[in-house]
Motif scaffolding. Structure first.
Motif, PDB file in Angstrom:
ATOM      1  N   ARG A 189       0.836  -1.192   0.000  1.00 33.77           N
ATOM      2  CA  ARG A 189       0.000   0.000   0.000  1.00 33.77           C
ATOM      3  C   ARG A 189       0.875   1.249   0.000  1.00 33.77           C
ATOM      4  NH1 ARG A 189      -2.982  -0.344   5.294  1.00 33.77           N
ATOM      5  NH2 ARG A 189      -4.191   1.415   4.485  1.00 33.77           N
ATOM      6  N   SER A 190       0.291   2.355  -0.438  1.00 33.23           N
ATOM      7  CA  SER A 190       1.007   3.633  -0.441  1.00 33.23           C
ATOM      8  C   SER A 190       0.020   4.762  -0.174  1.00 33.23           C
ATOM      9  CB  SER A 190       1.723   3.858  -1.778  1.00 33.23           C
ATOM     10  OG  SER A 190       0.807   3.870  -2.857  1.00 33.23           O
ATOM     11  N   PHE A 191       0.542   5.834   0.411  1.00 31.15           N
ATOM     12  CA  PHE A 191      -0.264   7.005   0.747  1.00 31.15           C
ATOM     13  C   PHE A 191       0.424   8.266   0.251  1.00 31.15           C
ATOM     14  CE2 PHE A 191      -1.489   3.859   3.882  1.00 31.15           C
ATOM     15  CZ  PHE A 191      -2.870   4.004   3.965  1.00 31.15           C
ATOM     16  N   SER A 192      -0.368   9.260  -0.103  1.00 28.13           N
ATOM     17  CA  SER A 192       0.137  10.577  -0.474  1.00 28.13           C
ATOM     18  C   SER A 192      -0.903  11.612  -0.066  1.00 28.13           C
ATOM     19  CB  SER A 192       0.422  10.660  -1.980  1.00 28.13           C
ATOM     20  OG  SER A 192      -0.797  10.643  -2.714  1.00 28.13           O
ATOM     21  N   ASP A 193      -0.546  12.890  -0.200  1.00 25.43           N
ATOM     22  CA  ASP A 193      -1.531  13.932   0.075  1.00 25.43           C
ATOM     23  C   ASP A 193      -2.414  14.149  -1.163  1.00 25.43           C
ATOM     24  OD1 ASP A 193       0.048  15.362  -1.708  1.00 25.43           O
ATOM     25  OD2 ASP A 193       1.025  16.552  -0.146  1.00 25.43           O
ATOM     26  N   PHE A 194      -3.182  15.215  -1.162  1.00 26.96           N
ATOM     27  CA  PHE A 194      -4.150  15.443  -2.235  1.00 26.96           C
ATOM     28  C   PHE A 194      -3.589  16.267  -3.396  1.00 26.96           C
ATOM     29  CE2 PHE A 194      -7.083  14.607   1.340  1.00 26.96           C
ATOM     30  CZ  PHE A 194      -7.835  13.602   0.759  1.00 26.96           C
ATOM     31  N   TRP A 195      -2.255  16.373  -3.503  1.00 30.48           N
ATOM     32  CA  TRP A 195      -1.706  17.123  -4.622  1.00 30.48           C
ATOM     33  C   TRP A 195      -2.125  16.481  -5.952  1.00 30.48           C
ATOM     34  CZ3 TRP A 195      -0.468  21.577  -6.148  1.00 30.48           C
ATOM     35  CH2 TRP A 195       0.326  21.783  -7.277  1.00 30.48           C
ATOM     36  N   LYS A 196      -2.507  17.312  -6.916  1.00 31.03           N
ATOM     37  CA  LYS A 196      -3.121  16.838  -8.157  1.00 31.03           C
ATOM     38  C   LYS A 196      -2.228  15.945  -9.004  1.00 31.03           C
ATOM     39  CE  LYS A 196      -1.798  21.113 -10.559  1.00 31.03           C
ATOM     40  NZ  LYS A 196      -2.292  22.304 -11.280  1.00 31.03           N
ATOM     41  N   SER A 197      -0.905  16.065  -8.862  1.00 27.08           N
ATOM     42  CA  SER A 197      -0.003  15.286  -9.714  1.00 27.08           C
ATOM     43  C   SER A 197      -0.010  13.806  -9.385  1.00 27.08           C
ATOM     44  CB  SER A 197       1.429  15.832  -9.590  1.00 27.08           C
ATOM     45  OG  SER A 197       1.508  17.148 -10.085  1.00 27.08           O
ATOM     46  N   TYR A 198      -0.522  13.423  -8.220  1.00 24.74           N
ATOM     47  CA  TYR A 198      -0.575  12.003  -7.869  1.00 24.74           C
ATOM     48  C   TYR A 198      -1.710  11.287  -8.605  1.00 24.74           C
ATOM     49  CZ  TYR A 198       2.650  12.947  -3.993  1.00 24.74           C
ATOM     50  OH  TYR A 198       3.741  13.294  -3.242  1.00 24.74           O
ATOM     51  N   ARG A 199      -2.770  12.000  -8.916  1.00 25.87           N
ATOM     52  CA  ARG A 199      -3.956  11.350  -9.484  1.00 25.87           C
ATOM     53  C   ARG A 199      -3.694  10.666 -10.831  1.00 25.87           C
ATOM     54  NH1 ARG A 199      -6.582  15.832  -6.953  1.00 25.87           N
ATOM     55  NH2 ARG A 199      -6.537  17.067  -8.870  1.00 25.87           N
ATOM     56  N   PRO A 200      -3.017  11.318 -11.807  1.00 23.28           N
ATOM     57  CA  PRO A 200      -2.795  10.626 -13.089  1.00 23.28           C
ATOM     58  C   PRO A 200      -1.904   9.394 -12.970  1.00 23.28           C
ATOM     59  CG  PRO A 200      -2.437  13.004 -13.310  1.00 23.28           C
ATOM     60  CD  PRO A 200      -2.538  12.714 -11.855  1.00 23.28           C
ATOM     61  N   VAL A 201      -0.963   9.414 -12.009  1.00 27.24           N
ATOM     62  CA  VAL A 201      -0.030   8.294 -11.866  1.00 27.24           C
ATOM     63  C   VAL A 201      -0.690   7.094 -11.211  1.00 27.24           C
ATOM     64  CG1 VAL A 201       2.181   7.571 -10.864  1.00 27.24           C
ATOM     65  CG2 VAL A 201       1.913   9.903 -11.765  1.00 27.24           C
ATOM     66  N   PHE A 202      -1.579   7.343 -10.238  1.00 26.22           N
ATOM     67  CA  PHE A 202      -2.179   6.251  -9.473  1.00 26.22           C
ATOM     68  C   PHE A 202      -3.652   6.044  -9.800  1.00 26.22           C
ATOM     69  CE2 PHE A 202       1.393   7.792  -6.892  1.00 26.22           C
ATOM     70  CZ  PHE A 202       2.078   6.599  -6.708  1.00 26.22           C
ATOM     71  N   ALA A 203      -4.102   6.565 -10.911  1.00 29.38           N
ATOM     72  CA  ALA A 203      -5.504   6.394 -11.301  1.00 29.38           C
ATOM     73  C   ALA A 203      -5.829   4.903 -11.456  1.00 29.38           C
ATOM     74  CB  ALA A 203      -5.777   7.131 -12.606  1.00 29.38           C
ATOM     75  N   GLY A 204      -6.864   4.460 -10.793  1.00 27.23           N
ATOM     76  CA  GLY A 204      -7.276   3.064 -10.888  1.00 27.23           C
ATOM     77  C   GLY A 204      -6.458   2.105 -10.053  1.00 27.23           C
ATOM     78  N   ASP A 205      -5.544   2.600  -9.221  1.00 24.55           N
ATOM     79  CA  ASP A 205      -4.716   1.737  -8.369  1.00 24.55           C
ATOM     80  C   ASP A 205      -5.349   1.673  -6.974  1.00 24.55           C
ATOM     81  OD1 ASP A 205      -2.828   0.376  -6.945  1.00 24.55           O
ATOM     82  OD2 ASP A 205      -1.136   1.652  -7.501  1.00 24.55           O
ATOM     83  N   PRO A 206      -5.976   0.578  -6.600  1.00 22.08           N
ATOM     84  CA  PRO A 206      -6.669   0.496  -5.296  1.00 22.08           C
ATOM     85  C   PRO A 206      -5.710   0.474  -4.106  1.00 22.08           C
ATOM     86  CG  PRO A 206      -6.681  -1.634  -6.383  1.00 22.08           C
ATOM     87  CD  PRO A 206      -6.098  -0.660  -7.372  1.00 22.08           C
ATOM     88  N   SER A 207      -4.424   0.175  -4.348  1.00 20.71           N
ATOM     89  CA  SER A 207      -3.465   0.098  -3.241  1.00 20.71           C
ATOM     90  C   SER A 207      -2.942   1.471  -2.827  1.00 20.71           C
ATOM     91  CB  SER A 207      -2.269  -0.793  -3.630  1.00 20.71           C
ATOM     92  OG  SER A 207      -1.553  -0.227  -4.711  1.00 20.71           O
ATOM     93  N   HIS A 208      -3.249   2.506  -3.621  1.00 21.34           N
ATOM     94  CA  HIS A 208      -2.806   3.861  -3.284  1.00 21.34           C
ATOM     95  C   HIS A 208      -3.984   4.696  -2.805  1.00 21.34           C
ATOM     96  CE1 HIS A 208      -0.366   7.505  -3.401  1.00 21.34           C
ATOM     97  NE2 HIS A 208      -1.394   8.108  -3.942  1.00 21.34           N
ATOM     98  N   GLN A 209      -3.744   5.507  -1.779  1.00 23.66           N
ATOM     99  CA  GLN A 209      -4.798   6.330  -1.216  1.00 23.66           C
ATOM    100  C   GLN A 209      -4.266   7.730  -0.938  1.00 23.66           C
ATOM    101  OE1 GLN A 209      -6.580   4.670   2.297  1.00 23.66           O
ATOM    102  NE2 GLN A 209      -7.975   6.397   2.602  1.00 23.66           N
ATOM    103  N   GLN A 210      -5.030   8.754  -1.358  1.00 29.56           N
ATOM    104  CA  GLN A 210      -4.693  10.137  -1.056  1.00 29.56           C
ATOM    105  C   GLN A 210      -5.419  10.560   0.209  1.00 29.56           C
ATOM    106  OE1 GLN A 210      -5.392  11.640  -5.334  1.00 29.56           O
ATOM    107  NE2 GLN A 210      -3.683  12.919  -4.598  1.00 29.56           N
ATOM    108  N   VAL A 211      -4.659  11.109   1.157  1.00 28.38           N
ATOM    109  CA  VAL A 211      -5.206  11.446   2.471  1.00 28.38           C
ATOM    110  C   VAL A 211      -4.739  12.841   2.872  1.00 28.38           C
ATOM    111  CG1 VAL A 211      -5.302   9.046   3.243  1.00 28.38           C
ATOM    112  CG2 VAL A 211      -3.228  10.394   3.635  1.00 28.38           C
TER     113      VAL A 211
END
Length: 230
Positions: A162-184
């Protein structure tokens, strides 16, 4: 009467004669066998490995290059050369502990700049929650392209968890559709370890302090000095 005999440092011949002095005042000789012109008894030059390591450790403790130069008498050019030689061949992945199935990565970025404030740079970090080790890092802009570079540098074993990141917009295109990643959010506590790491980083390297005026003069030196505190 005891007479001291000198030998040529090139060929070992004792058929030598004095040949004036060097610019520093040291006696020189001329070898009649091989034709060498050398200093007769040169003083040892350079720094031992123990001295180098001591100076590098002082630099890690946020000592400026000017301060290191004043305290140890080593030039800033020499210190730069040691930093480049000692860190260029190192890889962050070389010292990593083996990954486990339940490992969790915390991803975040920290701001700095090169030469002037308008030339902004971000250090992107992936930190393993279990080992507190930096699994991978990149330095670049704050775009999704740089985020993708960071993810590609993470060893395959660590990318399975699993992996976590903040809500910065640049994370969304990289982890789109990846259930193991969560923005918090920062208040969730899921990014506490990487935030603590950035706090320690700012204590070690003044160039990462908010509102700092201690900037790197090149992309290369920023990368090399950043690796010192990985």
């Amino acid at each position: 009467m005891i007479q001291e005999t000198y030998e040529c440092r090139e060929c070992g011949s004792s058929n030598i004669v004095k040949n004036g002095h060097s610019a520093s005042g040291s006696q020189q000789y001329h070898c009649k066998d091989c034709g060498a012109h050398k200093v007769l008894d040169p003083e040892p030059r350079g720094y031992s490995e123990e001295e180098k390591e001591k100076i590098i450790r002082a630099y890690r403790e946020r000592g400026s290059k000017r301060a290191i130069s004043r305290i140890f008498g080593v030039s800033r050019n020499t210190l730069n050369r040691w930093l480049k030689k000692g860190r260029e061949s190192d890889s962050v992945a070389d010292g990593l502990l083996p990954a486990r199935d339940n490992d969790v990565l915390e991803l975040d970025e920290c701001w700095t700049y090169v030469r002037k404030r308008s030339n902004k740079r971000w250090r992107w970090v992936a930190l393993c929650r279990r080992t507190r080790q930096v699994v991978a890092f990149v330095i670049g802009d704050r775009s999704a392209r740089t985020c993708a570079r960071l993810w590609s540098r993470i060893p395959e074993g660590y990318r399975q968890g699993r992996s976590f990141s903040d809500f910065w917009k640049s994370y969304r295109p990289v982890f789109a559709g990846d259930p193991s990643h969560q923005q918090v959010g920062k208040s969730s506590g899921e990014l506490a370890h990487v935030e603590r790491f950035f706090g320690r980083l700012r204590q070690k390297l003044a160039r990462y302090v908010r509102r700092t005026r201690a900037a790197s003069q090149s992309e290369r030196m920023l990368h090399l000095t950043t690796k010192l505190v990985c």
